[in-house]
Design an enzyme around this catalytic site. Sequence first.
Site, PDB file in Angstrom:
ATOM      1  N   LYS A  15       0.857  -1.192   0.000  1.00 63.26           N
ATOM      2  CA  LYS A  15       0.000   0.000   0.000  1.00 63.26           C
ATOM      3  C   LYS A  15       0.887   1.235   0.000  1.00 63.26           C
ATOM      4  O   LYS A  15       1.852   1.302   0.771  1.00 63.26           O
ATOM      5  CB  LYS A  15      -0.882   0.008   1.259  1.00 63.26           C
ATOM      6  CG  LYS A  15      -2.129   0.849   1.133  1.00 63.26           C
ATOM      7  CD  LYS A  15      -3.140   0.169   0.236  1.00 63.26           C
ATOM      8  CE  LYS A  15      -4.570   0.593   0.503  1.00 63.26           C
ATOM      9  NZ  LYS A  15      -5.491  -0.181  -0.352  1.00 63.26           N
ATOM     10  N   THR A  60      -3.881  -5.417   0.649  1.00 66.61           N
ATOM     11  CA  THR A  60      -3.214  -4.111   0.819  1.00 66.61           C
ATOM     12  C   THR A  60      -4.019  -3.243   1.791  1.00 66.61           C
ATOM     13  O   THR A  60      -3.458  -2.409   2.496  1.00 66.61           O
ATOM     14  CB  THR A  60      -3.002  -3.393  -0.532  1.00 66.61           C
ATOM     15  OG1 THR A  60      -4.254  -3.019  -1.064  1.00 66.61           O
ATOM     16  CG2 THR A  60      -2.228  -4.259  -1.506  1.00 66.61           C
ATOM     17  N   HIS A 258      19.555  25.213 -12.473  1.00 65.67           N
ATOM     18  CA  HIS A 258      20.347  26.223 -13.187  1.00 65.67           C
ATOM     19  C   HIS A 258      19.821  27.643 -12.986  1.00 65.67           C
ATOM     20  O   HIS A 258      18.607  27.887 -13.062  1.00 65.67           O
ATOM     21  CB  HIS A 258      20.348  25.915 -14.688  1.00 65.67           C
ATOM     22  CG  HIS A 258      20.935  24.579 -15.025  1.00 65.67           C
ATOM     23  ND1 HIS A 258      22.267  24.292 -14.884  1.00 65.67           N
ATOM     24  CD2 HIS A 258      20.365  23.438 -15.488  1.00 65.67           C
ATOM     25  CE1 HIS A 258      22.497  23.047 -15.257  1.00 65.67           C
ATOM     26  NE2 HIS A 258      21.359  22.499 -15.618  1.00 65.67           N
TER      27      HIS A 258
HETATM   28  O1  LIG Z   1      28.781  21.098 -11.991  1.00 62.70           O
HETATM   29  C1  LIG Z   1      28.478  20.810 -13.157  1.00 62.70           C
HETATM   30  N1  LIG Z   1      28.639  19.542 -13.605  1.00 62.70           N
HETATM   31  C2  LIG Z   1      28.321  19.165 -14.878  1.00 62.70           C
HETATM   32  O2  LIG Z   1      28.482  17.969 -15.265  1.00 62.70           O
HETATM   33  C3  LIG Z   1      27.771  20.153 -15.708  1.00 62.70           C
HETATM   34  N2  LIG Z   1      27.341  20.152 -17.010  1.00 62.70           N
HETATM   35  C4  LIG Z   1      26.905  21.403 -17.296  1.00 62.70           C
HETATM   36  O3  LIG Z   1      26.429  21.762 -18.405  1.00 62.70           O
HETATM   37  N3  LIG Z   1      27.054  22.227 -16.205  1.00 62.70           N
HETATM   38  C5  LIG Z   1      27.602  21.464 -15.218  1.00 62.70           C
HETATM   39  N4  LIG Z   1      27.936  21.774 -13.941  1.00 62.70           N
END
Ligand SMILES: O=c1[nH]c(=O)c2[nH]c(=O)[nH]c2[nH]1
Length: 300
Positions: A15, A60, A258
């Site tokens: 579950k 379950t 990013h």
């Molecule tokens: O710390 C990073 N590792 C990566 O493997 C990677 N690849 C990327 O495009 N930027 C980063 N930054």
Amino acid sequence: MAQSQAQLAAHQHGKSRVRLGRVWRVGNVHHFVEFNVATMLESDMEHAFLTDSNRGMTATDTQKNSVYYVAKQLGARPCSPEEFGLALARHFVDSYPDTVWKAKVSVEMMPWRRLDVNGQPHDHGYVWQGSEIRTAYVTADSKGKVEITAGLKDLKVLKTTQSGYSGFLHDKFTTLPDVGDRIVATSVTANWRYSRPPASYDAAYATVRQALTAAFYGPPRGGVFSPSVQFTLYQMGKAAIDRVPEVESVFLNMPNLHFIPCVPVTTKSFDNDVYVATSEPHGNIEAVVTRAAAAPHCRL
Ligand SMILES: O=c1[nH]c(=O)c2[nH]c(=O)[nH]c2[nH]1
């Protein structure tokens, strides 16, 4: 008709997303946890897959009821997700010795934290804080073997400098420039396996968490340089192994969240101040770090 070539290779049933609230009242001070529990049983139930019989099956729904039963049985002292997972896994193998040979229990602890009022912990007030979830994964088999993996997920960490990424392969497919100063951010998932029980699961958790974050950030004045997420990930795993002797292996997953340099149309220059925050696509880095000679607990 031709004879079928199919066979049942493996099976289990359980579950998921069983949500439990539990309060321990210790005098005027109340302790609260919310656990999100998943159970999975390996059992003698081939016949349920291969025939119309459900004979002997631990439904379950029964597994879900067992979560609340075991929660009620717990002692007067607040219990950790590892201890709850162990009590529940043992409940299954002990209650159904004729059919269940292995119980696997996952426990996620939701981020309710005791309310702080001007530095004073509230007796019974809690607040949902942040995204970080503490996790435990416990297996128990009918021969008495137990494995306990503790962890965390959705721990979001970021630093505005002391990170770069350079020296990687540049070829005709590469557009990313080398960079000596950038934002690095990630959402850490970590799972660490104990070779033996620590004196306190709560204290061991706190020490591992502290080791992971200290290795990521470095000291409050100046920090520590990260040449890649990969390097920092290894430093974090190493710190956990070195700080807690019972930890024998750590799995870490660290997606790269990013923040891309933005060049405003008006100034046409990037001054390390304006970024485009993106979530897709994103880098994804993971590894297992073990104490020398210990077997890794997660295969990549
Ligand atoms: O710390 C990073 N590792 C990566 O493997 C990677 N690849 C990327 O495009 N930027 C980063 N930054």
